[in-house]
Design a protein around this motif. Sequence first.
Motif, PDB file in Angstrom:
ATOM      1  N   ASP A  31      54.708 -23.370 -34.675  1.00 31.75           N
ATOM      2  CA  ASP A  31      54.832 -24.537 -35.541  1.00 31.75           C
ATOM      3  C   ASP A  31      53.594 -24.973 -36.087  1.00 31.75           C
ATOM      4  OD1 ASP A  31      57.562 -23.865 -35.541  1.00 31.75           O
ATOM      5  OD2 ASP A  31      58.257 -25.690 -34.438  1.00 31.75           O
ATOM      6  N   ARG A  32      52.740 -25.413 -34.914  1.00 37.26           N
ATOM      7  CA  ARG A  32      51.396 -25.834 -35.292  1.00 37.26           C
ATOM      8  C   ARG A  32      50.477 -25.210 -36.098  1.00 37.26           C
ATOM      9  NH1 ARG A  32      48.901 -30.022 -36.866  1.00 37.26           N
ATOM     10  NH2 ARG A  32      46.633 -30.473 -35.790  1.00 37.26           N
ATOM     11  N   THR A  48      51.832 -25.049 -39.608  1.00 40.30           N
ATOM     12  CA  THR A  48      51.094 -26.301 -40.211  1.00 40.30           C
ATOM     13  C   THR A  48      49.716 -26.464 -40.682  1.00 40.30           C
ATOM     14  OG1 THR A  48      52.910 -27.468 -39.184  1.00 40.30           O
ATOM     15  CG2 THR A  48      51.084 -28.868 -39.932  1.00 40.30           C
TER      16      THR A  48
END
Length: 255
Positions: free
Chosen positions: A80-81, A84
Amino acid sequence: MLDHSSAQLAGKRILITGAARGLGAEFARAAGKAGAQIVLADILTEQGEATAARLREEGITAHFVALDLNSPDSVIACADRAATLLGGLDGLINNGAITNSGGKTLEQLEVDMWDRVMQVNVRGTWLMTRAVLPHLRKTGGGNVINIASDTAMWGAPNLLAYVASKGAVIAMTRSLARELGADHVVVNAIAPGLTDVEATAYVPAERHQYYLQGRAIQRPQVPEDVSGTVLFLLSDAARFVTGQLLPVNGGFVMN
Protein backbone atom coordinates in the motif's frame (compact mmCIF):
# COMPACT_ATOMS: atom_id res chain seq x y z
CA MET A 1 28.68 -2.81 -16.54
CA LEU A 2 25.76 -2.96 -18.94
CA ASP A 3 24.09 0.27 -20.00
CA HIS A 4 20.32 0.17 -19.48
CA SER A 5 19.86 3.91 -20.03
CA SER A 6 17.13 3.55 -22.67
CA ALA A 7 13.59 4.54 -21.76
CA GLN A 8 12.00 1.13 -22.38
CA LEU A 9 10.31 1.24 -18.96
CA ALA A 10 9.34 4.92 -19.01
CA GLY A 11 6.31 5.48 -16.79
CA LYS A 12 6.46 2.04 -15.17
CA ARG A 13 6.09 1.91 -11.39
CA ILE A 14 7.88 -1.08 -9.92
CA LEU A 15 8.13 -2.55 -6.41
CA ILE A 16 11.19 -4.72 -5.78
CA THR A 17 11.59 -6.82 -2.64
CA GLY A 18 14.97 -7.75 -1.22
CA ALA A 19 16.37 -4.67 -2.94
CA ALA A 20 18.74 -3.30 -0.30
CA ARG A 21 21.70 -5.07 -1.87
CA GLY A 22 22.77 -7.71 -4.36
CA LEU A 23 20.50 -8.72 -7.22
CA GLY A 24 17.58 -6.65 -5.95
CA ALA A 25 19.66 -3.47 -5.88
CA GLU A 26 20.91 -4.15 -9.40
CA PHE A 27 17.34 -4.72 -10.64
CA ALA A 28 16.35 -1.37 -9.10
CA ARG A 29 19.27 0.43 -10.73
CA ALA A 30 18.69 -1.14 -14.14
CA ALA A 31 14.93 -0.54 -14.11
CA GLY A 32 15.45 3.03 -12.93
CA LYS A 33 17.98 3.71 -15.69
CA ALA A 34 15.41 2.37 -18.15
CA GLY A 35 12.92 4.99 -16.99
CA ALA A 36 10.96 3.23 -14.25
CA GLN A 37 10.07 4.67 -10.86
CA ILE A 38 11.13 2.31 -8.09
CA VAL A 39 10.24 1.35 -4.55
CA LEU A 40 12.90 -0.77 -2.89
CA ALA A 41 11.66 -2.95 -0.02
CA ASP A 42 13.77 -4.90 2.44
CA ILE A 43 14.19 -5.89 6.07
CA LEU A 44 17.68 -4.34 5.92
CA THR A 45 16.48 -0.81 6.60
CA GLU A 46 19.80 1.02 6.83
CA GLN A 47 21.20 -0.59 3.68
CA GLY A 48 17.95 -0.07 1.84
CA GLU A 49 17.80 3.62 2.64
CA ALA A 50 21.42 4.01 1.52
CA THR A 51 20.80 2.16 -1.75
CA ALA A 52 17.74 4.29 -2.52
CA ALA A 53 19.76 7.43 -1.80
CA ARG A 54 22.51 6.31 -4.20
CA LEU A 55 19.96 5.66 -6.92
CA ARG A 56 18.45 9.11 -6.44
CA GLU A 57 21.95 10.58 -6.89
CA GLU A 58 21.98 8.83 -10.29
CA GLY A 59 18.75 10.59 -11.24
CA ILE A 60 16.46 7.63 -10.54
CA THR A 61 13.11 8.05 -8.78
CA ALA A 62 13.65 5.65 -5.88
CA HIS A 63 12.01 5.22 -2.50
CA PHE A 64 12.65 2.75 0.31
CA VAL A 65 9.97 0.98 2.36
CA ALA A 66 10.74 -1.39 5.23
CA LEU A 67 9.47 -4.93 4.69
CA ASP A 68 9.44 -8.15 6.72
CA LEU A 69 8.26 -10.94 4.42
CA ASN A 70 7.59 -13.08 7.49
CA SER A 71 4.87 -10.64 8.60
CA PRO A 72 1.58 -10.52 6.64
CA ASP A 73 0.84 -7.07 8.10
CA SER A 74 4.23 -5.75 6.97
CA VAL A 75 3.64 -7.11 3.46
CA ILE A 76 0.27 -5.37 3.12
CA ALA A 77 1.62 -2.12 4.51
CA CYS A 78 4.57 -2.26 2.09
CA ALA A 79 2.38 -2.79 -0.98
CA ASP A 80 0.00 0.00 0.00
CA ARG A 81 2.83 2.39 0.83
CA ALA A 82 4.58 1.67 -2.47
CA ALA A 83 1.38 2.33 -4.42
CA THR A 84 0.88 5.59 -2.53
CA LEU A 85 4.45 6.77 -3.14
CA LEU A 86 4.30 6.04 -6.88
CA GLY A 87 0.64 6.75 -7.53
CA GLY A 88 -0.01 3.11 -8.41
CA LEU A 89 1.94 0.01 -9.39
CA ASP A 90 2.68 -1.61 -12.74
CA GLY A 91 5.02 -4.36 -11.61
CA LEU A 92 6.43 -6.44 -8.78
CA ILE A 93 9.73 -8.28 -8.54
CA ASN A 94 9.58 -10.93 -5.83
CA ASN A 95 13.30 -11.05 -5.11
CA GLY A 96 13.33 -11.16 -1.29
CA ALA A 97 14.47 -14.53 0.08
CA ILE A 98 16.75 -16.23 2.58
CA THR A 99 19.22 -19.07 2.04
CA ASN A 100 20.16 -19.92 5.62
CA SER A 101 20.04 -23.72 5.19
CA GLY A 102 23.19 -23.77 3.04
CA GLY A 103 25.83 -26.41 3.78
CA LYS A 104 23.60 -28.69 5.86
CA THR A 105 22.57 -32.21 4.94
CA LEU A 106 18.95 -33.23 5.17
CA GLU A 107 19.72 -34.84 8.55
CA GLN A 108 21.37 -31.70 9.89
CA LEU A 109 18.67 -29.31 8.73
CA GLU A 110 16.57 -28.06 11.66
CA VAL A 111 12.78 -27.98 11.45
CA ASP A 112 12.70 -24.34 12.54
CA MET A 113 15.09 -23.38 9.75
CA TRP A 114 13.06 -25.30 7.17
CA ASP A 115 9.92 -23.51 8.31
CA ARG A 116 11.55 -20.08 8.22
CA VAL A 117 12.90 -20.56 4.69
CA MET A 118 9.46 -21.68 3.51
CA GLN A 119 7.72 -18.80 5.28
CA VAL A 120 9.92 -16.13 3.76
CA ASN A 121 10.60 -17.58 0.30
CA VAL A 122 7.30 -19.28 -0.49
CA ARG A 123 4.65 -17.78 1.74
CA GLY A 124 6.27 -14.36 1.37
CA THR A 125 6.08 -14.56 -2.43
CA TRP A 126 2.39 -15.48 -2.23
CA LEU A 127 1.59 -12.76 0.33
CA MET A 128 3.45 -10.07 -1.62
CA THR A 129 1.74 -10.99 -4.88
CA ARG A 130 -1.64 -11.02 -3.15
CA ALA A 131 -1.00 -7.61 -1.58
CA VAL A 132 0.09 -6.01 -4.87
CA LEU A 133 -2.66 -7.55 -7.00
CA PRO A 134 -5.39 -4.97 -6.19
CA HIS A 135 -3.02 -2.20 -7.28
CA LEU A 136 -2.17 -3.99 -10.55
CA ARG A 137 -5.88 -4.46 -11.23
CA LYS A 138 -6.43 -0.73 -10.78
CA THR A 139 -3.72 -0.12 -13.36
CA GLY A 140 -5.39 -2.53 -15.77
CA GLY A 141 -2.74 -5.23 -15.58
CA GLY A 142 0.97 -5.53 -14.98
CA ASN A 143 3.98 -7.75 -14.46
CA VAL A 144 5.07 -10.05 -11.66
CA ILE A 145 8.56 -11.51 -11.81
CA ASN A 146 9.48 -14.21 -9.30
CA ILE A 147 13.18 -14.73 -8.72
CA ALA A 148 13.74 -18.47 -8.44
CA SER A 149 17.09 -20.26 -8.69
CA ASP A 150 18.69 -22.76 -11.03
CA THR A 151 19.45 -24.87 -7.94
CA ALA A 152 15.83 -26.03 -8.22
CA MET A 153 16.53 -27.18 -11.78
CA TRP A 154 19.63 -29.29 -11.12
CA GLY A 155 19.02 -30.26 -7.50
CA ALA A 156 21.89 -28.67 -5.60
CA PRO A 157 22.85 -30.86 -2.61
CA ASN A 158 23.08 -29.68 1.01
CA LEU A 159 20.71 -26.82 0.28
CA LEU A 160 17.42 -28.66 0.63
CA ALA A 161 15.14 -26.03 2.17
CA TYR A 162 16.24 -23.33 -0.26
CA VAL A 163 16.02 -25.64 -3.28
CA ALA A 164 12.56 -26.81 -2.23
CA SER A 165 11.40 -23.24 -1.69
CA LYS A 166 12.60 -22.12 -5.12
CA GLY A 167 11.00 -25.16 -6.73
CA ALA A 168 7.75 -24.07 -5.10
CA VAL A 169 8.21 -20.54 -6.46
CA ILE A 170 8.57 -21.96 -9.98
CA ALA A 171 5.39 -24.01 -9.58
CA MET A 172 3.54 -21.03 -8.08
CA THR A 173 4.55 -18.92 -11.08
CA ARG A 174 2.70 -21.21 -13.47
CA SER A 175 -0.40 -21.38 -11.32
CA LEU A 176 -0.46 -17.61 -10.79
CA ALA A 177 -0.03 -17.01 -14.52
CA ARG A 178 -3.16 -19.01 -15.27
CA GLU A 179 -5.12 -17.46 -12.42
CA LEU A 180 -4.20 -13.85 -13.20
CA GLY A 181 -4.29 -13.94 -17.00
CA ALA A 182 -7.86 -12.64 -17.01
CA ASP A 183 -6.60 -9.58 -15.10
CA HIS A 184 -3.96 -8.94 -17.80
CA VAL A 185 -1.26 -9.67 -15.21
CA VAL A 186 1.65 -11.70 -16.57
CA VAL A 187 3.70 -13.78 -14.15
CA ASN A 188 7.12 -15.21 -14.99
CA ALA A 189 10.13 -16.58 -13.14
CA ILE A 190 13.84 -16.09 -13.61
CA ALA A 191 16.29 -18.74 -12.37
CA PRO A 192 19.71 -17.12 -11.90
CA GLY A 193 22.80 -19.21 -11.42
CA LEU A 194 25.27 -18.69 -8.58
CA THR A 195 25.88 -14.95 -8.67
CA ASP A 196 28.69 -13.00 -7.02
CA VAL A 197 26.76 -10.95 -4.43
CA GLU A 198 26.89 -10.46 -0.66
CA ALA A 199 24.28 -13.15 -0.06
CA THR A 200 26.49 -15.84 -1.66
CA ALA A 201 29.65 -14.95 0.24
CA TYR A 202 29.17 -18.06 2.42
CA VAL A 203 29.26 -20.41 -0.59
CA PRO A 204 32.47 -22.50 -0.60
CA ALA A 205 35.04 -21.71 -3.27
CA GLU A 206 34.71 -25.21 -4.71
CA ARG A 207 31.00 -24.64 -5.44
CA HIS A 208 31.87 -21.39 -7.27
CA GLN A 209 34.47 -23.33 -9.27
CA TYR A 210 31.96 -26.09 -10.01
CA TYR A 211 29.62 -23.52 -11.53
CA LEU A 212 32.40 -21.77 -13.40
CA GLN A 213 33.60 -24.98 -15.06
CA GLY A 214 30.07 -26.18 -15.84
CA ARG A 215 28.88 -23.05 -17.65
CA ALA A 216 28.88 -22.77 -21.40
CA ILE A 217 30.11 -19.20 -20.80
CA GLN A 218 32.95 -19.84 -18.37
CA ARG A 219 33.20 -16.75 -16.23
CA PRO A 220 31.76 -15.61 -12.89
CA GLN A 221 28.12 -14.49 -12.95
CA VAL A 222 27.47 -10.93 -11.79
CA PRO A 223 24.16 -9.16 -11.02
CA GLU A 224 24.18 -7.25 -14.31
CA ASP A 225 23.95 -10.58 -16.14
CA VAL A 226 20.40 -11.02 -14.86
CA SER A 227 19.04 -7.49 -15.14
CA GLY A 228 18.62 -7.54 -18.92
CA THR A 229 16.13 -10.40 -18.62
CA VAL A 230 14.30 -8.50 -15.89
CA LEU A 231 13.98 -5.44 -18.12
CA PHE A 232 12.63 -7.52 -20.98
CA LEU A 233 9.98 -9.16 -18.80
CA LEU A 234 8.93 -5.80 -17.34
CA SER A 235 8.64 -4.22 -20.77
CA ASP A 236 5.70 -4.15 -23.17
CA ALA A 237 7.72 -6.43 -25.46
CA ALA A 238 6.93 -9.29 -23.06
CA ARG A 239 3.23 -8.57 -22.53
CA PHE A 240 2.26 -11.94 -24.11
CA VAL A 241 4.88 -13.95 -22.20
CA THR A 242 3.51 -15.56 -19.03
CA GLY A 243 3.99 -18.67 -16.93
CA GLN A 244 7.56 -19.08 -18.15
CA LEU A 245 10.83 -19.94 -16.42
CA LEU A 246 13.92 -18.27 -17.86
CA PRO A 247 17.24 -19.69 -16.61
CA VAL A 248 19.96 -17.03 -16.60
CA ASN A 249 23.12 -18.88 -15.67
CA GLY A 250 25.57 -18.81 -18.57
CA GLY A 251 24.42 -22.22 -19.75
CA PHE A 252 25.06 -24.17 -16.53
CA VAL A 253 21.51 -25.52 -16.78
CA MET A 254 19.72 -25.46 -20.12
CA ASN A 255 15.92 -25.48 -20.18
